[in-house]
Structure formats: C-alpha cells, structure tokens
Scaffold this active site. Structure first.
Site, short mmCIF file in Angstrom:
data_model
loop_
_atom_site.label_atom_id
_atom_site.label_comp_id
_atom_site.label_asym_id
_atom_site.label_seq_id
_atom_site.Cartn_x
_atom_site.Cartn_y
_atom_site.Cartn_z
CG HIS A 112 9.08 10.84 1.40
ND1 HIS A 112 7.69 10.59 1.02
CD2 HIS A 112 9.00 12.18 1.56
CE1 HIS A 112 7.00 11.71 1.44
NE2 HIS A 112 7.91 12.52 1.63
CG ASP A 148 6.29 9.18 3.77
OD1 ASP A 148 6.63 8.25 3.40
OD2 ASP A 148 5.47 9.98 3.40
C1 GAR Z 1 8.18 8.30 -5.88
O1 GAR Z 1 8.70 9.23 -6.25
C2 GAR Z 1 8.19 7.83 -4.38
O2 GAR Z 1 9.15 8.75 -3.68
C3 GAR Z 1 6.97 8.55 -3.95
O3 GAR Z 1 6.13 8.37 -4.74
C4 GAR Z 1 6.57 8.37 -6.20
C5 GAR Z 1 5.86 6.90 -6.81
O4 GAR Z 1 6.39 7.05 -8.17
N1 GAR Z 1 6.60 7.82 -2.56
C6 GAR Z 1 5.73 8.68 -1.67
O5 GAR Z 1 5.52 9.97 -1.69
C7 GAR Z 1 5.65 7.89 -0.41
N2 GAR Z 1 5.20 8.78 0.51
P1 GAR Z 1 6.60 5.58 -9.02
O6 GAR Z 1 5.45 4.58 -8.72
O7 GAR Z 1 6.90 5.89 -10.33
O8 GAR Z 1 7.74 4.80 -8.34
#
Ligand code: GAR
Length: 211
Positions: A112, A148
């Site tokens: 997260h 989360d």
């Molecule tokens: C990531 O930075 C992850 O930490 C976040 O979404 C992004 C997805 O990027 N997750 C959350 O916010 C979960 N609550 P990605 O699809 O390029 O890996």
C-alpha cells in the site's frame, strides 16, 4: 533447491508491482512461483504483462458478481485450481470477503502506498498531499478483514516535497515499492515471516525494513 512457494498475484490496473515480481522471478533463487495472475477487470495492462511473461491469467470481473462473497469465492477457486498457497495483492483494488482470509490464513500479502495506518484506501497518495505531510511511503502487510489493514511486515518512508504532485510522489513511492515488495514476498516464500497474534515475526536476523 527447496520447492518454490506457488503464489497467485491479484491485480486491478497497470501492474507495475506485478512486473517487479516477474522481474524478480528471473533470479533462479527467487523462492516463489507465480502460478496465476487474477484481475478484477478485463483489458488492463497488468494482464498483458502476465501474458508476456507466460503466466496464466484469469479475469474475475467484479461486474459479473452479485456480491463480495461470490466474487471472493471465484478468486479462491481460480487460485486453488492453479495450486496457489498464498495470494499476493499487487494494486488489487477490491476488498476480499472473510472466507479468503480463512482459506489463506496469514498468507495474503498487500502493498500500500502510504505509511499505514495513515491513508488507507484508494486515494492514499492524494490524501497524503492534501494532509500536507512531509513524509509518506510504502507498507507491506498481511491482509485481514479490514481495508489496507493487518499485521505490518515492512515499511519504507520517502520524503514529500512542497512541489510534489500526485504523479511525482507516486513515482517516488513506487520506486521504493518495486524493490521492497519482491524482497518481502521472497522472504515470505523462504518462510522467514510468520504471524503471532497481531505481531509479525521474522526468523532472520536482518528483517527487511522496520517493524
Ligand atoms: C500500487 O502503488 C499499490 O501500492 C497501490 O496501487 C498501486 C498499483 O500499481 N495499492 C493500493 O492503493 C491498495 N490500496 P500497479 O498496478 O502498477 O502495481
């Protein structure tokens, strides 16, 4: 070499964290085998990344399910059929129903983009900027029934600058996240991380990040 831990990676979007895991897997010593990539949406870039890497993909479209329970059941079924022993959430923007936690106890990991417990949810980076914090970061944790939330495995902080935009802060956070998440997933795959009550226990002398 010990057998690799079979994992399913769950995604909802661009899949840059999935890519970091795919890249980590090119090291023969990486202790996990990505046996499935599961998405809650069709046609997202993350699915193409998995396909390019030769990993089987399944779309469990949120829109096709009446409730969280049936959506979660479908994810469990696909993951079990692929032989996954753990679920690795990588930008997965849905909350799993409690039966997933029961089926994969202390074996669902999430990353997260904030220093939890601050800024859970889907707007972590925006909310950090709105709050005017001078530091944010990444949290990798075990998943429990809340959003989360769950025992924290590792955190890394990054500075927040006055001139930051959502995009510049996202890039700084993800630069750290893309290194930290594969490291933590690998430690989990080697059996170095377990949970005792609400506490994360590292069996190694040099845990990844503060606890
Ligand atoms: C990531 O930075 C992850 O930490 C976040 O979404 C992004 C997805 O990027 N997750 C959350 O916010 C979960 N609550 P990605 O699809 O390029 O890996």
């Amino acid at each position: 070499m010990p057998p690799k831990l079979p994992i399913a990676v769950l995604i909802s979007g661009s899949g840059t964290n999935l890519q970091a895991l795919i890249d980590a897997r090119t090291d023969p010593g990486f202790p996990c085998d990505i046996v499935a990539v599961v998405s809650d949406r069709p046609d997202i870039p993350g699915l193409a990344r998995a396909t390019r890497a030769g990993i089987p993909t399944t779309v469990i479209d949120w829109a096709d399910h009446q409730d969280r329970a049936s959506f979660t059941d479908a994810i469990i079924e696909v993951s079990e059929r692929a032989g996954a022993a753990a679920l690795v959430l990588a930008g997965f923007m849905r909350i799993l129903a409690p039966q997933a936690i029961a089926r994969f106890p202390n074996s669902i990991l999430n990353t997260h983009p904030s220093l939890l417990p601050r800024f859970p949810g889907t707007r972590a980076i925006e909310e950090a900027l709105e709050a005017g914090v001078t530091e944010s970061g990444v949290t990798v944790h075990f998943v429990d029934e809340l959003v989360d939330h769950g025992p924290i495995i590792a955190q890394r902080s990054v500075p927040v600058h006055d001139e930051d935009t959502v995009e510049t802060l996202r890039q700084r956070i993800q630069g750290v996240e893309h290194r930290l998440y594969p490291e933590v997933v690998a430690a989990f795959g080697r059996g170095e991380i377990t949970v005792d009550g609400l506490e994360v226990v590292w069996s190694t002398n040099e845990p990844v990040g503060p606890r």
